[in-house]
Scaffold this motif. Sequence first.
Motif, PDB file in Angstrom:
ATOM      1  N   PRO A 171      -1.572   9.515  -6.319  1.00  0.00           N
ATOM      2  CA  PRO A 171      -0.457   8.614  -6.622  1.00  0.00           C
ATOM      3  C   PRO A 171      -0.900   7.157  -6.551  1.00  0.00           C
ATOM      4  CG  PRO A 171       0.208  10.297  -5.046  1.00  0.00           C
ATOM      5  CD  PRO A 171      -1.280  10.411  -5.183  1.00  0.00           C
ATOM      6  N   GLU A 172      -0.302   6.338  -7.384  1.00  0.00           N
ATOM      7  CA  GLU A 172      -0.627   4.908  -7.391  1.00  0.00           C
ATOM      8  C   GLU A 172       0.119   4.234  -6.239  1.00  0.00           C
ATOM      9  OE1 GLU A 172      -2.457   1.424  -9.168  1.00  0.00           O
ATOM     10  OE2 GLU A 172      -2.783   3.566  -9.345  1.00  0.00           O
ATOM     11  N   ILE A 173      -0.641   3.683  -5.307  1.00  0.00           N
ATOM     12  CA  ILE A 173      -0.056   3.054  -4.125  1.00  0.00           C
ATOM     13  C   ILE A 173      -0.747   1.715  -3.875  1.00  0.00           C
ATOM     14  CG2 ILE A 173       0.356   3.258  -1.633  1.00  0.00           C
ATOM     15  CD1 ILE A 173       0.197   6.285  -1.930  1.00  0.00           C
ATOM     16  N   TYR A 174       0.049   0.697  -3.619  1.00  0.00           N
ATOM     17  CA  TYR A 174      -0.513  -0.583  -3.198  1.00  0.00           C
ATOM     18  C   TYR A 174      -0.567  -0.576  -1.671  1.00  0.00           C
ATOM     19  CZ  TYR A 174      -1.042  -5.524  -2.165  1.00  0.00           C
ATOM     20  OH  TYR A 174      -1.488  -6.723  -1.673  1.00  0.00           O
ATOM     21  N   HIS A 175      -1.786  -0.616  -1.146  1.00  0.00           N
ATOM     22  CA  HIS A 175      -1.986  -0.547   0.302  1.00  0.00           C
ATOM     23  C   HIS A 175      -2.125  -1.966   0.866  1.00  0.00           C
ATOM     24  CE1 HIS A 175      -2.604   3.829   0.354  1.00  0.00           C
ATOM     25  NE2 HIS A 175      -3.289   3.664  -0.766  1.00  0.00           N
ATOM     26  N   LEU A 176      -1.111  -2.412   1.568  1.00  0.00           N
ATOM     27  CA  LEU A 176      -1.173  -3.732   2.180  1.00  0.00           C
ATOM     28  C   LEU A 176      -2.157  -3.737   3.346  1.00  0.00           C
ATOM     29  CD1 LEU A 176       0.148  -6.509   1.800  1.00  0.00           C
ATOM     30  CD2 LEU A 176       1.815  -5.879   3.550  1.00  0.00           C
ATOM     31  N   ASN A 177      -2.251  -2.604   4.014  1.00  0.00           N
ATOM     32  CA  ASN A 177      -3.213  -2.429   5.105  1.00  0.00           C
ATOM     33  C   ASN A 177      -3.931  -1.102   4.883  1.00  0.00           C
ATOM     34  OD1 ASN A 177      -4.685  -2.187   7.434  1.00  0.00           O
ATOM     35  ND2 ASN A 177      -2.968  -2.540   8.836  1.00  0.00           N
ATOM     36  N   ALA A 178      -5.003  -1.161   4.072  1.00  0.00           N
ATOM     37  CA  ALA A 178      -5.683   0.063   3.644  1.00  0.00           C
ATOM     38  C   ALA A 178      -6.225   0.874   4.816  1.00  0.00           C
ATOM     39  CB  ALA A 178      -6.808  -0.280   2.677  1.00  0.00           C
ATOM     40  N   LYS A 179      -6.646   0.207   5.874  1.00  0.00           N
ATOM     41  CA  LYS A 179      -7.191   0.929   7.028  1.00  0.00           C
ATOM     42  C   LYS A 179      -6.140   1.818   7.679  1.00  0.00           C
ATOM     43  CE  LYS A 179     -10.739  -2.495   8.206  1.00  0.00           C
ATOM     44  NZ  LYS A 179     -11.231  -3.446   9.243  1.00  0.00           N
ATOM     45  N   LYS A 180      -4.889   1.440   7.505  1.00  0.00           N
ATOM     46  CA  LYS A 180      -3.797   2.194   8.117  1.00  0.00           C
ATOM     47  C   LYS A 180      -3.235   3.257   7.175  1.00  0.00           C
ATOM     48  CE  LYS A 180       0.685   1.469  10.392  1.00  0.00           C
ATOM     49  NZ  LYS A 180       1.716   0.476  10.766  1.00  0.00           N
ATOM     50  N   SER A 181      -3.213   2.954   5.892  1.00  0.00           N
ATOM     51  CA  SER A 181      -2.503   3.853   4.980  1.00  0.00           C
ATOM     52  C   SER A 181      -3.385   4.581   3.969  1.00  0.00           C
ATOM     53  CB  SER A 181      -1.417   3.078   4.217  1.00  0.00           C
ATOM     54  OG  SER A 181      -1.995   2.028   3.469  1.00  0.00           O
ATOM     55  N   ASP A 182      -4.526   4.013   3.598  1.00  0.00           N
ATOM     56  CA  ASP A 182      -5.392   4.691   2.631  1.00  0.00           C
ATOM     57  C   ASP A 182      -6.311   5.645   3.378  1.00  0.00           C
ATOM     58  OD1 ASP A 182      -6.565   5.454   0.309  1.00  0.00           O
ATOM     59  OD2 ASP A 182      -7.626   3.578  -0.072  1.00  0.00           O
ATOM     60  N   THR A 183      -5.692   6.610   4.059  1.00  0.00           N
ATOM     61  CA  THR A 183      -6.417   7.515   4.961  1.00  0.00           C
ATOM     62  C   THR A 183      -5.930   8.953   4.775  1.00  0.00           C
ATOM     63  OG1 THR A 183      -4.800   7.255   6.729  1.00  0.00           O
ATOM     64  CG2 THR A 183      -6.632   5.677   6.693  1.00  0.00           C
ATOM     65  N   GLU A 184      -6.736   9.878   5.261  1.00  0.00           N
ATOM     66  CA  GLU A 184      -6.356  11.283   5.198  1.00  0.00           C
ATOM     67  C   GLU A 184      -5.146  11.578   6.085  1.00  0.00           C
ATOM     68  OE1 GLU A 184      -7.472  13.797   3.189  1.00  0.00           O
ATOM     69  OE2 GLU A 184      -8.349  12.036   2.217  1.00  0.00           O
ATOM     70  N   SER A 185      -5.086  10.909   7.228  1.00  0.00           N
ATOM     71  CA  SER A 185      -3.955  11.143   8.137  1.00  0.00           C
ATOM     72  C   SER A 185      -2.641  10.711   7.498  1.00  0.00           C
ATOM     73  CB  SER A 185      -4.175  10.412   9.462  1.00  0.00           C
ATOM     74  OG  SER A 185      -4.281   9.014   9.254  1.00  0.00           O
ATOM     75  N   PHE A 186      -2.659   9.593   6.774  1.00  0.00           N
ATOM     76  CA  PHE A 186      -1.458   9.145   6.061  1.00  0.00           C
ATOM     77  C   PHE A 186      -1.008  10.205   5.057  1.00  0.00           C
ATOM     78  CE2 PHE A 186       0.044   7.181   2.055  1.00  0.00           C
ATOM     79  CZ  PHE A 186       1.248   6.662   2.496  1.00  0.00           C
ATOM     80  N   ARG A 187      -1.966  10.733   4.311  1.00  0.00           N
ATOM     81  CA  ARG A 187      -1.632  11.737   3.295  1.00  0.00           C
ATOM     82  C   ARG A 187      -1.093  13.021   3.934  1.00  0.00           C
ATOM     83  NH1 ARG A 187      -6.176   8.961   1.698  1.00  0.00           N
ATOM     84  NH2 ARG A 187      -6.011   7.915  -0.332  1.00  0.00           N
ATOM     85  N   LYS A 188      -1.688  13.407   5.046  1.00  0.00           N
ATOM     86  CA  LYS A 188      -1.222  14.617   5.729  1.00  0.00           C
ATOM     87  C   LYS A 188       0.212  14.443   6.223  1.00  0.00           C
ATOM     88  CE  LYS A 188      -5.750  16.305   7.249  1.00  0.00           C
ATOM     89  NZ  LYS A 188      -6.655  16.515   8.413  1.00  0.00           N
ATOM     90  N   ILE A 189       0.501  13.275   6.795  1.00  0.00           N
ATOM     91  CA  ILE A 189       1.857  13.000   7.288  1.00  0.00           C
ATOM     92  C   ILE A 189       2.856  13.003   6.133  1.00  0.00           C
ATOM     93  CG2 ILE A 189       3.341  11.249   8.338  1.00  0.00           C
ATOM     94  CD1 ILE A 189       0.882  10.422  10.038  1.00  0.00           C
TER      95      ILE A 189
END
Length: 667
Positions: A171-189
């Motif tokens: 999905p197209e996502i603008y990550h303001l804080n990539a370290k927090k959201s562009d992660t596997e844990s974010f996707r799993k949640i």
Amino acid sequence: MLVLNLRRQISLQNGLSLCKRNSAMNQNIYQFLHRSKLPTYYFQKSLPRLPIPKLPLTIARFLAAVQPIIDQEEYDRTVRITADFLRGDGAELQQLLRNHDKLNSHSSYISKPWFDMYLSDRSPLPLNYNPLLIMKHDPLKENQDQLLRATNLVISSMRFWRSLQAGLLEPEIYHLNAKKSDTESFRKIMRFVPQRVATYAAYAFKAFPLDMSQYNRLFGVSRIPGKGKDSLVQNKNSKHILVIRGGNLYSVDVLDERGNIEKPDVILRRLQNVLIQADSYGAATVPIGPLTAIHRDEWATLRQYLADNIGGGENKQLLETEVDAALFCLCLDTPDSPIYSEENVVPLIKNLLAGDGINRWFDKSISLIVTADGTAAVNFEHSWGDGVAVLRYFNEIYVETIKNAFAKPGTTLPDAENINGVRPIKLKTDEIIESAVKKAITNNNHIMEQFNVNMLKFPHINKGICKRLGVSPDAIMQISFQVAYKRAFNDYVGTYESCSTAAFRHGRTETVRPCTMATKRVCESLERKQLDLNELFSLIKQCSIVHSELTKNAAMGQGFDRHLFALRHQAELHGKRVHGLYESDAYAKINHNIISTSTLASDALLAGAFGPVVRDGLGIAYSIQNDYCGAIVSSYEKQRNGKEFVDSLETAFCDISNILEKVSNYT
């Protein structure tokens, strides 16, 4: 011995089975660019709807935008006109727009009228609408070969398309804080969050999903010319692409009967066959491509004549099944066409942007162009979508082809007799079509002779110094354009900067109006040279604050351009008179966008360009990077002096750079 042989047989069978599984797995990996854990359209249903701004705010923003470009008398008149609009017609049109929006909750209030605006314009597509993105070269020179690069770009394009169709594209996502959201844990949640609220859950991670409704039109789409209005047709199940060489048209299969991507050696061989056939045949005597570059009503008449009056129905079938239905267009330019030159890239830009049209089909949603030296570019038809989807595709295929090229130098090719899937598209013509093609080529060449491109690369302004001083890099660029225009032409004019509203469902774009009273004060202060360094920087910083606020408003759907456009559309839709606001000098002047700008930010991008939106205008494709800033400026001869503007832009950059550097040294 029997036991030993049995064991060997079992071992051999297991080995063959394993080989088959590995082969199937490798083939499966080859078919898709992504295997996203979140479905491609996971956030689409929960995206917020594009808001309709409050009418008084729209009027206030309109007045603020026109104030710098009109005199006081005209401004006072405009204030009175807008006041009347607010009291009368405006309120009624606002209610009609709200009613319309409620009935179309699946979309946005701007989507359909914006499509209609594009498709109803009768102007030729090249220069007026179709933009250009030129890709950086492959770092490995051996992969820069025209056939190899074209093959790899086709494969990556198909991997992108198949991933999208299967819902596996990230999905197209603008990550303001990539370290927090562009992660596997974010996707799993996010996988456990219901889709109806997924977007709002992502906001908690400072991740902002973007609308992906346009992605579906990247492939298999053609713009069909019609009298008064064009239409878009799409075939999502196509298995071939349109390939053009020397004006000769070919249909080349890139997917097999099951819809899988053909092997790299097969695609490479098919494209090689196109070159062999086309080059032995020579340049097309009657290339149809140039007709896609003419006035849309003229092309509509000629296309209908070509389809219905010549070839006994064969032309119509070929156009619809082989050209219109093609997944995209691949233009393999001949060695006599311009190639990349670091000393002078202008001829290449002009050829890729429009040229004579012989080796192009501008009606396709995407045209992938590869020159004889392997320079690759994307020229895209604009009505179906905006830069967000195209730039994502552009970036993805570039990265993959330089990191994971499937076709490599020395690839063993199948025998020619074992390769099919290449079909020449032989459209029958007559004297009327031949005459029209000659006229189109002559006209295209004449336009290109009048079309100028000037470039500037400036090393002393960059993102770093802007960020250190707390000013917007984009604002610095826009201030520079205003200073340059004032110095070159002694005026302030309607200025357009595109801003995506993809944070909303079916959002398209909004306009940022960079010519403000704040930029006007900077321009005048620089000319008077009466203020000291700190005062000048204070004005620049204030200008940056204003610009950032305008950009933020636009991105949040709180500009005024699209709102006023939609209100006028409602008046026309309901047969109401068009209010005097739309006939005022102020409205005409703000919408005569003499300075049209678009920023280009991509690690894959070598250069980008587009034409002016008005004949006496400037088309400015610009970029500010970590080590330089620059602009590619287009204009028309005897309409607007692009070179004079670029010369002034260099002095503007110098003056602003001096201020920034001195302030930076003091802090």
